[in-house]
Design an enzyme around this catalytic site. Structure first.
Site, PDB file in Angstrom:
ATOM      1  CG  ASP A 250      39.362  45.118  32.807  1.00  0.00           C
ATOM      2  OD1 ASP A 250      40.152  44.476  33.532  1.00  0.00           O
ATOM      3  OD2 ASP A 250      38.385  45.751  33.271  1.00  0.00           O
TER       4      ASP A 250
ATOM      5  CG  ASP B 114      30.373  43.530  31.421  1.00  0.00           C
ATOM      6  OD1 ASP B 114      30.422  42.403  31.970  1.00  0.00           O
ATOM      7  OD2 ASP B 114      29.747  44.490  31.897  1.00  0.00           O
ATOM      8  CB  VAL B 115      33.308  38.403  31.819  1.00  0.00           C
ATOM      9  CG1 VAL B 115      34.768  38.644  31.483  1.00  0.00           C
ATOM     10  CG2 VAL B 115      32.990  38.784  33.264  1.00  0.00           C
TER      11      VAL B 115
ATOM     12  CE1 TYR C 123      35.490  36.871  44.943  1.00  0.00           C
ATOM     13  CE2 TYR C 123      36.205  35.486  46.764  1.00  0.00           C
ATOM     14  CZ  TYR C 123      36.485  36.181  45.606  1.00  0.00           C
ATOM     15  OH  TYR C 123      37.766  36.192  45.109  1.00  0.00           O
TER      16      TYR C 123
ATOM     17  CE  LYS D 283      36.532  34.194  42.682  1.00  0.00           C
ATOM     18  NZ  LYS D 283      36.938  34.488  41.283  1.00  0.00           N
TER      19      LYS D 283
ATOM     20  CB  THR E 248      44.936  42.696  43.667  1.00  0.00           C
ATOM     21  OG1 THR E 248      43.782  42.358  44.447  1.00  0.00           O
ATOM     22  CG2 THR E 248      45.725  41.448  43.344  1.00  0.00           C
TER      23      THR E 248
HETATM   24  N1  LIG Z   1      43.475  39.247  45.214  1.00  0.00           N
HETATM   25  C1  LIG Z   1      43.203  38.121  45.852  1.00  0.00           C
HETATM   26  O1  LIG Z   1      43.717  37.863  46.958  1.00  0.00           O
HETATM   27  C2  LIG Z   1      42.278  37.112  45.253  1.00  0.00           C
HETATM   28  C3  LIG Z   1      42.031  35.953  45.981  1.00  0.00           C
HETATM   29  C4  LIG Z   1      41.207  34.983  45.432  1.00  0.00           C
HETATM   30  C5  LIG Z   1      40.654  35.156  44.179  1.00  0.00           C
HETATM   31  N2  LIG Z   1      40.892  36.316  43.503  1.00  0.00           N
HETATM   32  C6  LIG Z   1      40.257  36.432  42.196  1.00  0.00           C
HETATM   33  O2  LIG Z   1      41.200  36.830  41.224  1.00  0.00           O
HETATM   34  C7  LIG Z   1      40.559  37.615  40.222  1.00  0.00           C
HETATM   35  C8  LIG Z   1      41.253  38.954  40.092  1.00  0.00           C
HETATM   36  O3  LIG Z   1      41.180  39.607  41.348  1.00  0.00           O
HETATM   37  P1  LIG Z   1      42.014  40.932  41.699  1.00  0.00           P
HETATM   38  O4  LIG Z   1      42.328  40.841  43.145  1.00  0.00           O
HETATM   39  O5  LIG Z   1      43.081  41.141  40.701  1.00  0.00           O
HETATM   40  O6  LIG Z   1      40.843  42.017  41.511  1.00  0.00           O
HETATM   41  P2  LIG Z   1      40.901  43.550  40.983  1.00  0.00           P
HETATM   42  O7  LIG Z   1      39.629  44.177  41.452  1.00  0.00           O
HETATM   43  O8  LIG Z   1      42.174  44.138  41.415  1.00  0.00           O
HETATM   44  O9  LIG Z   1      40.848  43.369  39.401  1.00  0.00           O
HETATM   45  C9  LIG Z   1      39.694  42.807  38.810  1.00  0.00           C
HETATM   46  C10 LIG Z   1      39.653  43.173  37.353  1.00  0.00           C
HETATM   47  O10 LIG Z   1      38.450  42.596  36.800  1.00  0.00           O
HETATM   48  C11 LIG Z   1      37.783  43.585  36.038  1.00  0.00           C
HETATM   49  N3  LIG Z   1      36.346  43.290  35.996  1.00  0.00           N
HETATM   50  C12 LIG Z   1      35.458  43.285  37.016  1.00  0.00           C
HETATM   51  N4  LIG Z   1      34.240  42.981  36.562  1.00  0.00           N
HETATM   52  C13 LIG Z   1      34.348  42.776  35.222  1.00  0.00           C
HETATM   53  C14 LIG Z   1      33.445  42.416  34.205  1.00  0.00           C
HETATM   54  N5  LIG Z   1      32.147  42.227  34.455  1.00  0.00           N
HETATM   55  N6  LIG Z   1      33.918  42.253  32.941  1.00  0.00           N
HETATM   56  C15 LIG Z   1      35.233  42.437  32.676  1.00  0.00           C
HETATM   57  N7  LIG Z   1      36.131  42.814  33.592  1.00  0.00           N
HETATM   58  C16 LIG Z   1      35.694  42.970  34.861  1.00  0.00           C
HETATM   59  C17 LIG Z   1      38.103  44.902  36.724  1.00  0.00           C
HETATM   60  O11 LIG Z   1      37.894  46.009  35.859  1.00  0.00           O
HETATM   61  C18 LIG Z   1      39.564  44.686  37.113  1.00  0.00           C
HETATM   62  O12 LIG Z   1      40.439  45.047  36.071  1.00  0.00           O
HETATM   63  C19 LIG Z   1      39.092  37.727  40.654  1.00  0.00           C
HETATM   64  O13 LIG Z   1      38.329  36.728  40.035  1.00  0.00           O
HETATM   65  C20 LIG Z   1      39.165  37.476  42.142  1.00  0.00           C
HETATM   66  O14 LIG Z   1      37.937  37.019  42.664  1.00  0.00           O
HETATM   67  C21 LIG Z   1      41.687  37.296  44.007  1.00  0.00           C
END
Ligand SMILES: NC(=O)c1ccc[n+]([C@@H]2O[C@H](COP(=O)([O-])OP(=O)(O)OC[C@H]3O[C@@H](n4cnc5c(N)ncnc54)[C@H](O)[C@@H]3O)[C@@H](O)[C@H]2O)c1
Length: 259
Positions: free
Chosen positions: A38, A59-60, A157, A161, A194
């Site tokens: 992360d 950082d991705v 977004y 996606k 989340t």
């Molecule tokens: N929660 C949902 O309902 C949902 C729905 C569809 C898709 N998603 C996808 O699932 C994934 C996780 O989402 P989440 O809800 O757990 O989000 P979150 O914000 O709770 O967690 C995201 C994590 O990614 C890390 N992050 C962000 N940018 C980064 C970077 N540049 N390099 C490395 N780490 C980075 C953050 O520090 C965090 O730990 C995301 O890709 C999100 O788009 C989530």
């Protein structure tokens, strides 16, 4: 009894919280050696400590960091079997309000991040079945129902996606054609409780909702463990015949008629 990914090496991006953290916990519980990555490195270490895993700053969007991380994974773990490209962000701005900078930010984190992850992980994941046995390696990319449906408030977004979903197919076919023994699939979650979802629903800093263990109503939010279970399945040999898919994890949202 051996876990479902016993002895496999797994790397999760954005593993410090939310879905990524739940993925790390589930993969570790089923026997994988998990590398929690992360950009929030302290929190990544906390997750790694709690599951007996490894942690690395990543950082991705940064190509050099991906190269350094993959070098360290090869040195410390001798290869990679499971890659979960999970890191993500979302900013709610419609097409009229979204700046070019914010649009590019989404493409950078989601599309470029997933591209770099797959590109630099591939050499470590190729032909791993020859060393560790089983059905081969597995890449799991995190798409969203936003890749499948029109959400007016988040064009950046949805574009990002959608890019992940179509790139997933391309990578799956390339790896199959090359005979690498690597499958590549995407999950498309929708409405999982989340920190990201709490923030966009104006509940940042509050306690997460208590998601019931039983059947969910139509409008019920999912638990991060609902996605982690699907990550585990795609990572395991039970999903050996699944490749190039984007699978909704949304309690039927995508299946429901919208008129
Ligand atoms: N929660 C949902 O309902 C949902 C729905 C569809 C898709 N998603 C996808 O699932 C994934 C996780 O989402 P989440 O809800 O757990 O989000 P979150 O914000 O709770 O967690 C995201 C994590 O990614 C890390 N992050 C962000 N940018 C980064 C970077 N540049 N390099 C490395 N780490 C980075 C953050 O520090 C965090 O730990 C995301 O890709 C999100 O788009 C989530």
């Amino acid at each position: 009894m051996a876990g479902r990914v016993e002895g496999r090496v797994a790397l999760v991006t954005g593993g410090a919280m939310g879905l990524g953290k739940a993925d790390c916990e589930r993969l570790a519980a089923e026997g994988a050696k998990v590398i929690v990555t992360d950009r929030e490195v302290e929190m990544a270490h906390q997750v790694a400590d709690s599951i007996g895993g490894d942690a690395m700053a990543l950082d991705v969007t940064d190509e050099q960091q991906w190269k350094d991380v993959m070098h360290a994974v090869q040195e410390r773990h001798g290869g990679l079997d499971i890659l979960v490209n999970n890191a993500g962000n979302v900013i709610f701005e419609n097409i009229e309000d979204c700046s070019l900078d914010h649009f590019k930010l989404h493409l950078d984190i989601h599309v470029v991040g997933t591209f770099l992850g797959c590109k630099y992980a591939l050499p470590l994941m190729k032909n791993r079945h020859e060393k560790v046995g089983g059905g081969g390696s597995s890449i799991i990319n995190m798409a969203s129902t936003a890749a499948l449906m029109g959400y007016g408030a988040i064009p950046a977004y949805t574009a990002a996606k959608g890019g992940i979903s179509s790139m997933t197919r391309s990578i799956a076919i390339h790896c199959q054609d090359e005979g690498y023994g690597i499958r590549c699939n995407a999950l498309a979650p929708g409405g999982i409780e989340t920190p990201m979802v709490m923030e966009v629903s104006g509940r940042a800093g509050e306690n997460p909702m208590d998601i019931p263990a039983g059947p969910l109503p139509q409008d019920g939010l999912g638990d991060p463990r609902d996605v982690a279970g699907c990550v585990l399945f795609l990572a395991s040999d039970d999903a050996r015949f699944l490749n190039g898919l984007t699978i909704p994890v949304d309690n039927g949202l995508d299946a429901r008629p919208h008129h």
